[in-house]
Scaffold this motif. Structure first.
Motif, mmCIF file in Angstrom:
data_model
loop_
_atom_site.group_PDB
_atom_site.id
_atom_site.type_symbol
_atom_site.label_atom_id
_atom_site.label_comp_id
_atom_site.label_asym_id
_atom_site.label_seq_id
_atom_site.Cartn_x
_atom_site.Cartn_y
_atom_site.Cartn_z
ATOM 1 N N MET A 48 28.145 36.027 21.941
ATOM 2 C CA MET A 48 28.161 37.421 22.356
ATOM 3 C C MET A 48 27.066 38.179 21.628
ATOM 4 O O MET A 48 26.796 37.956 20.464
ATOM 5 C CB MET A 48 29.522 38.059 22.045
ATOM 6 N N MET A 49 26.435 39.108 22.324
ATOM 7 C CA MET A 49 25.347 39.854 21.734
ATOM 8 C C MET A 49 25.850 40.652 20.546
ATOM 9 O O MET A 49 26.923 41.223 20.547
ATOM 10 C CB MET A 49 24.782 40.804 22.782
ATOM 11 N N GLY A 50 25.020 40.710 19.481
ATOM 12 C CA GLY A 50 25.409 41.466 18.316
ATOM 13 C C GLY A 50 25.686 40.582 17.121
ATOM 14 O O GLY A 50 25.929 41.065 16.041
ATOM 15 N N SER A 51 25.684 39.231 17.299
ATOM 16 C CA SER A 51 26.002 38.357 16.187
ATOM 17 C C SER A 51 24.846 37.461 15.782
ATOM 18 O O SER A 51 24.564 37.319 14.605
ATOM 19 C CB SER A 51 27.226 37.509 16.528
ATOM 20 N N HIS A 52 24.163 36.839 16.763
ATOM 21 C CA HIS A 52 23.229 35.765 16.420
ATOM 22 C C HIS A 52 22.038 36.246 15.606
ATOM 23 O O HIS A 52 21.501 35.517 14.788
ATOM 24 C CB HIS A 52 22.746 35.042 17.670
ATOM 25 N N ALA A 53 21.587 37.460 15.801
ATOM 26 C CA ALA A 53 20.417 37.948 15.059
ATOM 27 C C ALA A 53 20.711 38.086 13.577
ATOM 28 O O ALA A 53 19.813 37.997 12.744
ATOM 29 C CB ALA A 53 19.966 39.300 15.620
ATOM 30 N N PHE A 54 21.965 38.278 13.201
ATOM 31 C CA PHE A 54 22.325 38.480 11.799
ATOM 32 C C PHE A 54 23.110 37.299 11.227
ATOM 33 O O PHE A 54 23.563 37.346 10.093
ATOM 34 C CB PHE A 54 23.160 39.760 11.662
ATOM 35 N N ALA A 55 23.261 36.226 12.026
ATOM 36 C CA ALA A 55 24.091 35.107 11.596
ATOM 37 C C ALA A 55 23.464 34.332 10.436
ATOM 38 O O ALA A 55 24.173 33.763 9.613
ATOM 39 C CB ALA A 55 24.348 34.166 12.776
ATOM 40 N N MET A 56 22.138 34.287 10.370
ATOM 41 C CA MET A 56 21.458 33.472 9.367
ATOM 42 C C MET A 56 21.078 34.263 8.117
ATOM 43 O O MET A 56 20.371 33.767 7.250
ATOM 44 C CB MET A 56 20.196 32.853 9.986
ATOM 45 N N VAL A 57 21.535 35.519 8.008
ATOM 46 C CA VAL A 57 21.200 36.339 6.846
ATOM 47 C C VAL A 57 22.003 35.875 5.642
ATOM 48 O O VAL A 57 23.224 35.689 5.721
ATOM 49 C CB VAL A 57 21.500 37.826 7.132
ATOM 50 N N ASN A 58 21.319 35.650 4.503
ATOM 51 C CA ASN A 58 22.001 35.268 3.271
ATOM 52 C C ASN A 58 22.586 36.511 2.613
ATOM 53 O O ASN A 58 21.852 37.398 2.178
ATOM 54 C CB ASN A 58 21.021 34.570 2.317
ATOM 55 N N LEU A 59 23.897 36.579 2.544
ATOM 56 C CA LEU A 59 24.571 37.755 2.010
ATOM 57 C C LEU A 59 25.039 37.507 0.588
ATOM 58 O O LEU A 59 25.420 36.390 0.221
ATOM 59 C CB LEU A 59 25.773 38.113 2.893
ATOM 60 N N THR A 60 25.027 38.552 -0.213
ATOM 61 C CA THR A 60 25.501 38.473 -1.583
ATOM 62 C C THR A 60 27.020 38.603 -1.618
ATOM 63 O O THR A 60 27.578 39.517 -1.008
ATOM 64 C CB THR A 60 24.872 39.596 -2.431
ATOM 65 N N ASP A 61 27.662 37.681 -2.313
ATOM 66 C CA ASP A 61 29.106 37.776 -2.467
ATOM 67 C C ASP A 61 29.460 39.056 -3.228
ATOM 68 O O ASP A 61 28.748 39.448 -4.155
ATOM 69 C CB ASP A 61 29.629 36.553 -3.233
ATOM 70 N N ARG A 62 30.551 39.704 -2.844
ATOM 71 C CA ARG A 62 30.913 40.984 -3.454
ATOM 72 C C ARG A 62 31.070 40.872 -4.968
ATOM 73 O O ARG A 62 30.710 41.793 -5.706
ATOM 74 C CB ARG A 62 32.213 41.504 -2.834
ATOM 75 N N LYS A 63 31.594 39.740 -5.437
ATOM 76 C CA LYS A 63 31.791 39.569 -6.875
ATOM 77 C C LYS A 63 30.471 39.400 -7.612
ATOM 78 O O LYS A 63 30.411 39.570 -8.852
ATOM 79 C CB LYS A 63 32.683 38.355 -7.137
ATOM 80 N N SER A 64 29.408 39.037 -6.880
ATOM 81 C CA SER A 64 28.108 38.796 -7.519
ATOM 82 C C SER A 64 27.200 40.020 -7.493
ATOM 83 O O SER A 64 26.085 39.972 -8.026
ATOM 84 C CB SER A 64 27.404 37.622 -6.818
ATOM 85 N N ILE A 65 27.648 41.094 -6.874
ATOM 86 C CA ILE A 65 26.814 42.298 -6.776
ATOM 87 C C ILE A 65 26.768 42.998 -8.127
ATOM 88 O O ILE A 65 27.804 43.291 -8.730
ATOM 89 C CB ILE A 65 27.364 43.262 -5.701
ATOM 90 N N LYS A 66 25.555 43.231 -8.607
ATOM 91 C CA LYS A 66 25.355 43.938 -9.874
ATOM 92 C C LYS A 66 24.361 45.071 -9.662
ATOM 93 O O LYS A 66 23.314 44.872 -9.056
ATOM 94 C CB LYS A 66 24.842 42.976 -10.957
ATOM 95 N N TRP A 67 24.716 46.239 -10.160
ATOM 96 C CA TRP A 67 23.870 47.415 -9.985
ATOM 97 C C TRP A 67 23.055 47.668 -11.248
ATOM 98 O O TRP A 67 23.525 47.476 -12.361
ATOM 99 C CB TRP A 67 24.733 48.642 -9.680
#
Length: 306
Positions: free
Chosen positions: A1-20
């Motif tokens: 379905m449109m809206g998923s494949h363009a962002f499917a391969m993005v490497n996301l940071t795990d919430r626990k690993s986010i540091k400001w």
């Protein structure tokens, strides 16, 4: 379905690993060049009728006439004269006039004392007969396993959306929700406290600085047309933004500026947009951004305005 494949391969940071970290604000390249062949300005010179046909083509009225005749036959309606696309255009035109005049009773539009001569284009009895039989699909061909609550109006929905997607995008865009006022019986009707129109159909829209709409999603609860995996990864608000951002990504143009409010904003969604060279800004809830080192609401309220 449109809206998923363009962002499917993005490497996301795990919430626990986010540091400001506190660092100087980096200047972002906002250079943007519109794509050649922009025809949006042509619509400013069109007559209202031509502009309308850009979104609702005449071919759709012919299809509506076919399914309306089929429905009348299925219902066994006596004395139903078959209709055609031209007559249904008159029907829709009268509906538009009714929306502008807003009389308390439909039959008043044919009251001779009011002198609304353009309603003589169709008799009152014929109007009500068409109104009660108007269909855009064949009910008997509907797949019972389909969960689409909007299947009966899907053709007109798709026609409008198709034209919206043909428009050339501006640089500055916004994703937000819009309530279409409606208080009648409807399975997708929503109530949202604090809105100017509290009852109605909720639509998530991608719009430009000019006010033009470039894409939209009609909210219908669990059956809303957004991939479930996208919602699990980015939350519903983030999934809405990324689904509509597919329209931006497909242009191949970089540095579009996308804005939204705190309902949509979260860290991973912003990360995915940045990966696709879509600049984004939105108001934020601290609990959706892994506790950034910002002042609390109480501290902000003590500060001077600005």
């Amino acid at each position: 379905m449109m809206g998923s494949h363009a962002f499917a391969m993005v490497n996301l940071t795990d919430r626990k690993s986010i540091k400001w970290q506190r660092r100087p604000l980096a200047v972002v390249d906002t250079n943007w060049m519109p794509l050649p062949g922009n025809d949006n300005d042509l619509e400013d010179t069109m007559s209202p009728v031509k502009y309308f046909y850009r979104y609702i083509p005449t071919q759709l009225f012919e299809e509506m006439a076919e399914f309306t005749n089929i429905y009348a036959l299925q219902q066994g309606t006596l004395n139903f004269d078959i209709t055609n696309g031209q007559e249904l255009q008159v029907l829709v035109g009268l509906h538009i006039m009714m929306g502008a005049l807003k009389f308390p009773r439909v039959h008043l539009y044919w009251d001779k004392a009011l002198g609304l001569n353009f309603f003589n284009a169709m008799t009152k009895n014929r109007f009500f007969k068409l109104w009660n039989h108007l269909h855009l699909v064949n009910n008997l061909e509907h797949d019972k396993s389909c969960k689409d609550r909007l299947f009966k109006v899907r053709p007109i929905f798709q026609a409008v959306q198709k034209r919206c997607k043909e428009l050339d995008l501006e640089q500055k865009l916004c994703v937000d929700e819009q309530m279409v006022p409606f208080k009648g019986t409807l399975s997708v009707k929503q109530y949202i406290k604090g809105k100017p129109y509290k009852w109605g159909v909720k639509i998530f829209m991608l719009c430009g600085e000019s006010g033009l709409c470039y894409d939209f999603i009609i909210y219908q609860g669990k059956t809303t047309e957004i991939e479930e995996g996208l919602q699990k990864t980015f939350g519903f608000g983030g999934a809405v933004v990324l689904h509509l951002s597919e329209r931006i990504y497909e242009t191949g143009n970089q540095n579009h500026q996308l804005y939204f409010d705190n309902y949509f904003t979260n860290f991973n969604m912003l990360q995915a947009l940045k990966h696709k060279n879509i600049l984004a800004a939105g108001t934020a809830r601290a609990n959706r951004l892994s506790k950034p080192p910002t002042m609390t609401d109480k501290e902000v309220l003590k500060q001077e305005r600005g």
